[in-house]
Design a protein around this motif. Structure first.
Motif, PDB file in Angstrom:
ATOM      1  N   LEU A  28     -15.933 -21.129  13.622  1.00  0.00           N
ATOM      2  CA  LEU A  28     -16.068 -22.306  12.762  1.00  0.00           C
ATOM      3  C   LEU A  28     -15.856 -23.597  13.553  1.00  0.00           C
ATOM      4  O   LEU A  28     -16.519 -24.610  13.293  1.00  0.00           O
ATOM      5  CB  LEU A  28     -15.068 -22.219  11.604  1.00  0.00           C
ATOM      6  N   ALA A  29     -14.950 -23.566  14.520  1.00  0.00           N
ATOM      7  CA  ALA A  29     -14.715 -24.751  15.354  1.00  0.00           C
ATOM      8  C   ALA A  29     -15.970 -25.117  16.137  1.00  0.00           C
ATOM      9  O   ALA A  29     -16.298 -26.303  16.307  1.00  0.00           O
ATOM     10  CB  ALA A  29     -13.550 -24.489  16.309  1.00  0.00           C
ATOM     11  N   ARG A  30     -16.673 -24.109  16.599  1.00  0.00           N
ATOM     12  CA  ARG A  30     -17.911 -24.364  17.347  1.00  0.00           C
ATOM     13  C   ARG A  30     -19.023 -24.847  16.424  1.00  0.00           C
ATOM     14  O   ARG A  30     -19.752 -25.793  16.749  1.00  0.00           O
ATOM     15  CB  ARG A  30     -18.339 -23.083  18.070  1.00  0.00           C
ATOM     16  N   GLU A  31     -19.155 -24.197  15.261  1.00  0.00           N
ATOM     17  CA  GLU A  31     -20.246 -24.532  14.344  1.00  0.00           C
ATOM     18  C   GLU A  31     -20.041 -25.878  13.664  1.00  0.00           C
ATOM     19  O   GLU A  31     -20.988 -26.664  13.531  1.00  0.00           O
ATOM     20  CB  GLU A  31     -20.372 -23.439  13.279  1.00  0.00           C
ATOM     21  N   ARG A  32     -18.822 -26.147  13.211  1.00  0.00           N
ATOM     22  CA  ARG A  32     -18.563 -27.351  12.412  1.00  0.00           C
ATOM     23  C   ARG A  32     -18.292 -28.583  13.266  1.00  0.00           C
ATOM     24  O   ARG A  32     -18.630 -29.695  12.870  1.00  0.00           O
ATOM     25  CB  ARG A  32     -17.367 -27.117  11.481  1.00  0.00           C
ATOM     26  N   TYR A  33     -17.646 -28.370  14.416  1.00  0.00           N
ATOM     27  CA  TYR A  33     -17.186 -29.518  15.202  1.00  0.00           C
ATOM     28  C   TYR A  33     -17.694 -29.513  16.643  1.00  0.00           C
ATOM     29  O   TYR A  33     -17.282 -30.360  17.437  1.00  0.00           O
ATOM     30  CB  TYR A  33     -15.652 -29.571  15.188  1.00  0.00           C
ATOM     31  N   LEU A  35     -17.076 -27.610  19.109  1.00  0.00           N
ATOM     32  CA  LEU A  35     -16.055 -27.312  20.124  1.00  0.00           C
ATOM     33  C   LEU A  35     -16.460 -26.055  20.895  1.00  0.00           C
ATOM     34  O   LEU A  35     -15.810 -25.007  20.833  1.00  0.00           O
ATOM     35  CB  LEU A  35     -14.688 -27.137  19.459  1.00  0.00           C
ATOM     36  N   ALA A  36     -17.556 -26.184  21.640  1.00  0.00           N
ATOM     37  CA  ALA A  36     -18.149 -25.026  22.311  1.00  0.00           C
ATOM     38  C   ALA A  36     -17.244 -24.439  23.384  1.00  0.00           C
ATOM     39  O   ALA A  36     -17.377 -23.266  23.745  1.00  0.00           O
ATOM     40  CB  ALA A  36     -19.493 -25.426  22.923  1.00  0.00           C
ATOM     41  N   ASP A  53      -5.894 -29.101  22.070  1.00  0.00           N
ATOM     42  CA  ASP A  53      -6.136 -30.534  22.243  1.00  0.00           C
ATOM     43  C   ASP A  53      -7.251 -30.962  21.284  1.00  0.00           C
ATOM     44  O   ASP A  53      -8.362 -31.301  21.691  1.00  0.00           O
ATOM     45  CB  ASP A  53      -6.512 -30.824  23.700  1.00  0.00           C
ATOM     46  N   VAL A  54      -6.917 -30.881  20.002  1.00  0.00           N
ATOM     47  CA  VAL A  54      -7.871 -31.171  18.928  1.00  0.00           C
ATOM     48  C   VAL A  54      -7.129 -32.007  17.887  1.00  0.00           C
ATOM     49  O   VAL A  54      -5.936 -31.790  17.642  1.00  0.00           O
ATOM     50  CB  VAL A  54      -8.398 -29.863  18.288  1.00  0.00           C
ATOM     51  N   LYS A  55      -7.821 -32.944  17.264  1.00  0.00           N
ATOM     52  CA  LYS A  55      -7.183 -33.800  16.261  1.00  0.00           C
ATOM     53  C   LYS A  55      -6.593 -32.964  15.130  1.00  0.00           C
ATOM     54  O   LYS A  55      -7.183 -31.970  14.699  1.00  0.00           O
ATOM     55  CB  LYS A  55      -8.197 -34.790  15.687  1.00  0.00           C
ATOM     56  N   LYS A  56      -5.447 -33.422  14.636  1.00  0.00           N
ATOM     57  CA  LYS A  56      -4.751 -32.706  13.565  1.00  0.00           C
ATOM     58  C   LYS A  56      -5.648 -32.511  12.346  1.00  0.00           C
ATOM     59  O   LYS A  56      -5.637 -31.440  11.726  1.00  0.00           O
ATOM     60  CB  LYS A  56      -3.484 -33.465  13.163  1.00  0.00           C
ATOM     61  N   GLU A  57      -6.426 -33.522  12.001  1.00  0.00           N
ATOM     62  CA  GLU A  57      -7.278 -33.433  10.816  1.00  0.00           C
ATOM     63  C   GLU A  57      -8.321 -32.323  10.968  1.00  0.00           C
ATOM     64  O   GLU A  57      -8.671 -31.644  10.000  1.00  0.00           O
ATOM     65  CB  GLU A  57      -7.975 -34.775  10.560  1.00  0.00           C
ATOM     66  N   ILE A  58      -8.807 -32.146  12.185  1.00  0.00           N
ATOM     67  CA  ILE A  58      -9.797 -31.096  12.437  1.00  0.00           C
ATOM     68  C   ILE A  58      -9.139 -29.721  12.334  1.00  0.00           C
ATOM     69  O   ILE A  58      -9.692 -28.798  11.722  1.00  0.00           O
ATOM     70  CB  ILE A  58     -10.463 -31.294  13.816  1.00  0.00           C
TER      71      ILE A  58
END
Length: 200
Positions: A28-33, A35-36, A53-58
């Motif tokens: 989901l991190a890769r698809e939505r944001y 984050l490959a 190292d990703v924003k808290k909101e994400i």
């Protein structure tokens, strides 16, 4: 350390043990944001906010997505977990104790994943917090618990329940060296008192 376990005396955590929940999180991190670069090996602590190292909101959004009813049903199982659990179900009820708040989606996922297991042999108890697992396991008369969070293992061990740590990147710490560790469900299978293992 190897153990010899009666299937009637063990219960299982779900996320990170039976369900490969962090594989879904990474997808989901890769698809939505986009984050490959993110992999499960980047998740070096149970606390995602401290190791990514990703924003808290994400992270908040990804946790909600990963655990919602829709995406729970898309979670892949750990390799060989369905086969081993299906075999164990022939010897009694499979008991799952999860820190999730609600049991419904996990119960549906388990019934789908363990399609050859009688639904009446699948019991799910949702505690809402890892620390409550101890009380539930005591009430169930459980002697062994398969878990991926080393802090929960430490709590159980202090109170006389034998934890078994399911190997994950987030539990490879010196704090966890005291607990028996398995790297796969096929390895765990050899620890059970079963006729095919020459025991039971």
């Amino acid at each position: 350390m190897n153990l010899t376990i009666d299937p009637a005396h063990i219960a299982f955590d779900v996320d990170g043990v039976v369900a490969d929940t962090m594989a879904l999180f990474v997808r989901l991190a890769r698809e939505r944001y986009g984050l490959a670069h993110l992999t499960k090996d980047d998740i070096r602590q149970y606390d995602l906010y401290r190791c990514l190292d990703v924003k808290k909101e994400i992270i908040d959004d990804l946790i909600c997505l990963t655990l919602d009813d829709h995406h729970t049903l898309e979670t892949p199982p750990m390799p060989a977990a369905p086969d081993v659990l299906t075999d164990l179900a022939q010897h009694g009820t499979l008991r799952f104790v999860t820190a999730r708040i609600w049991p419904d989606s996990i119960l549906l996922w388990l019934r789908k994943t363990l399609g050859n297991v009688d639904p009446d042999r699948i019991q799910v108890i949702a505690t809402g917090a890892p620390e409550i697992k101890l009380r539930i396991l005591r009430e169930l008369g459980i002697r062994y618990f398969l878990e991926d969070r080393w802090e929960t293992c430490a709590l159980l061990a202090r109170e006389g329940i034998q934890p078994i740590l399911f190997d994950q990147p987030w539990n490879r710490t010196p704090h966890a060296e005291a607990f028996p560790r398995v790297s796969s469900w096929l390895e765990l299978r050899r620890w059970f008192l079963l006729p095919e293992n020459g025991m039971g």
